[in-house]
Design a protein around this motif. Sequence first.
Motif, PDB file in Angstrom:
ATOM      1  N   GLU A 172      -7.765   5.915   1.412  1.00 56.79           N
ATOM      2  CA  GLU A 172      -9.013   5.260   1.043  1.00 56.79           C
ATOM      3  C   GLU A 172      -8.754   4.029   0.182  1.00 56.79           C
ATOM      4  N   LEU A 223      -6.700  -3.548   1.520  1.00 54.49           N
ATOM      5  CA  LEU A 223      -6.545  -4.423   2.684  1.00 54.49           C
ATOM      6  C   LEU A 223      -7.782  -5.310   2.865  1.00 54.49           C
ATOM      7  N   LYS A 224      -8.957  -4.746   2.604  1.00 55.83           N
ATOM      8  CA  LYS A 224     -10.185  -5.553   2.655  1.00 55.83           C
ATOM      9  C   LYS A 224     -10.134  -6.654   1.602  1.00 55.83           C
ATOM     10  N   PHE A 225      -9.606  -6.316   0.432  1.00 55.11           N
ATOM     11  CA  PHE A 225      -9.522  -7.282  -0.660  1.00 55.11           C
ATOM     12  C   PHE A 225      -8.556  -8.418  -0.309  1.00 55.11           C
ATOM     13  N   ILE A 285      -3.726  -6.417   9.711  1.00 51.09           N
ATOM     14  CA  ILE A 285      -4.522  -7.456   9.054  1.00 51.09           C
ATOM     15  C   ILE A 285      -3.886  -8.832   9.208  1.00 51.09           C
ATOM     16  N   GLU A 302      -7.325   1.194   2.275  1.00 55.67           N
ATOM     17  CA  GLU A 302      -8.348   0.467   3.026  1.00 55.67           C
ATOM     18  C   GLU A 302      -9.072  -0.552   2.148  1.00 55.67           C
ATOM     19  N   ASP A 303      -9.378  -0.158   0.912  1.00 56.49           N
ATOM     20  CA  ASP A 303     -10.037  -1.069  -0.024  1.00 56.49           C
ATOM     21  C   ASP A 303      -9.141  -2.270  -0.336  1.00 56.49           C
ATOM     22  N   LYS A 343      -1.487  -0.019   9.788  1.00 56.80           N
ATOM     23  CA  LYS A 343      -2.770  -0.513   9.282  1.00 56.80           C
ATOM     24  C   LYS A 343      -2.592  -1.824   8.531  1.00 56.80           C
ATOM     25  N   THR A 395       0.817  -1.218   0.000  1.00 52.27           N
ATOM     26  CA  THR A 395       0.000   0.000   0.000  1.00 52.27           C
ATOM     27  C   THR A 395       0.849   1.266   0.000  1.00 52.27           C
ATOM     28  N   LYS A 444      -7.781  -9.477   2.720  1.00 52.54           N
ATOM     29  CA  LYS A 444      -8.448 -10.300   3.734  1.00 52.54           C
ATOM     30  C   LYS A 444      -9.508 -11.199   3.110  1.00 52.54           C
ATOM     31  N   GLN A 445     -10.206 -10.669   2.099  1.00 59.10           N
ATOM     32  CA  GLN A 445     -11.218 -11.464   1.400  1.00 59.10           C
ATOM     33  C   GLN A 445     -10.577 -12.630   0.652  1.00 59.10           C
TER      34      GLN A 445
END
Length: 229
Positions: free
Chosen positions: A179, A185-187, A211, A182-183, A207, A173, A189-190
Amino acid sequence: MITIKNLSHEFTVGKKGRQTVIPVLRDISIEVEKGEIVTIVGRSGSGKSTLLNLVSGFIHPNEGEIWINGEKVSELNETKFADFRIKNLGFIFQSFQLIPSMTAFQNVELPLILKGVSEDKRKKQTEEMLAKVGLLDYQEHYPGELSGGQQQRVSIARALIVNPPIILADEPTGSLDSETEEDLLKFIKQLNADLGITFLIITHDEKVAEIGHRTIELADGRMKEEVLV
């Protein structure tokens, strides 16, 4: 999945007769289990990037062993490691490492070409992967025509295209705004939750470190502490 045993490494700099030995890593031992996200943190110069390059096979350790998927990769020569790498490892870089003269489609397709996949299968798999990262409509765009977040998603699609069990990420990152970070990091984790992909991530960003299922801190080339999240 990844086993690092008593790993030490040093670099020799300077001309012959006036060389200086610089220790970088000292007696590092780490076990990364299948399906884990492990983050490696530490100050600049702590040895994080060297550790990732050793696991990647781009440099060979002076001492110690590296095992990946049951194979002792620290003993592989460059040719054998290149073949192992294309089958087992995906990479995400801070600077994306996309080829500017190639479209998003071509960048993602490239590992399949190197793997010898037929043209019809490459097209289908590449389009499916671009759709998965939300960039199918941008497949003909060149990297310079994409935002930083879109470029990183192309990079992730390229990393995933050969279905690697492990992804190695170097400051993934570092070139993104908060912003988009954050997207991403969510990806990640998914991907970990849905596909069981193992991640080893080098970062200085708190940040990103958060994770991880575990966070390992390096200081002056040594393991300082390990934190379970």
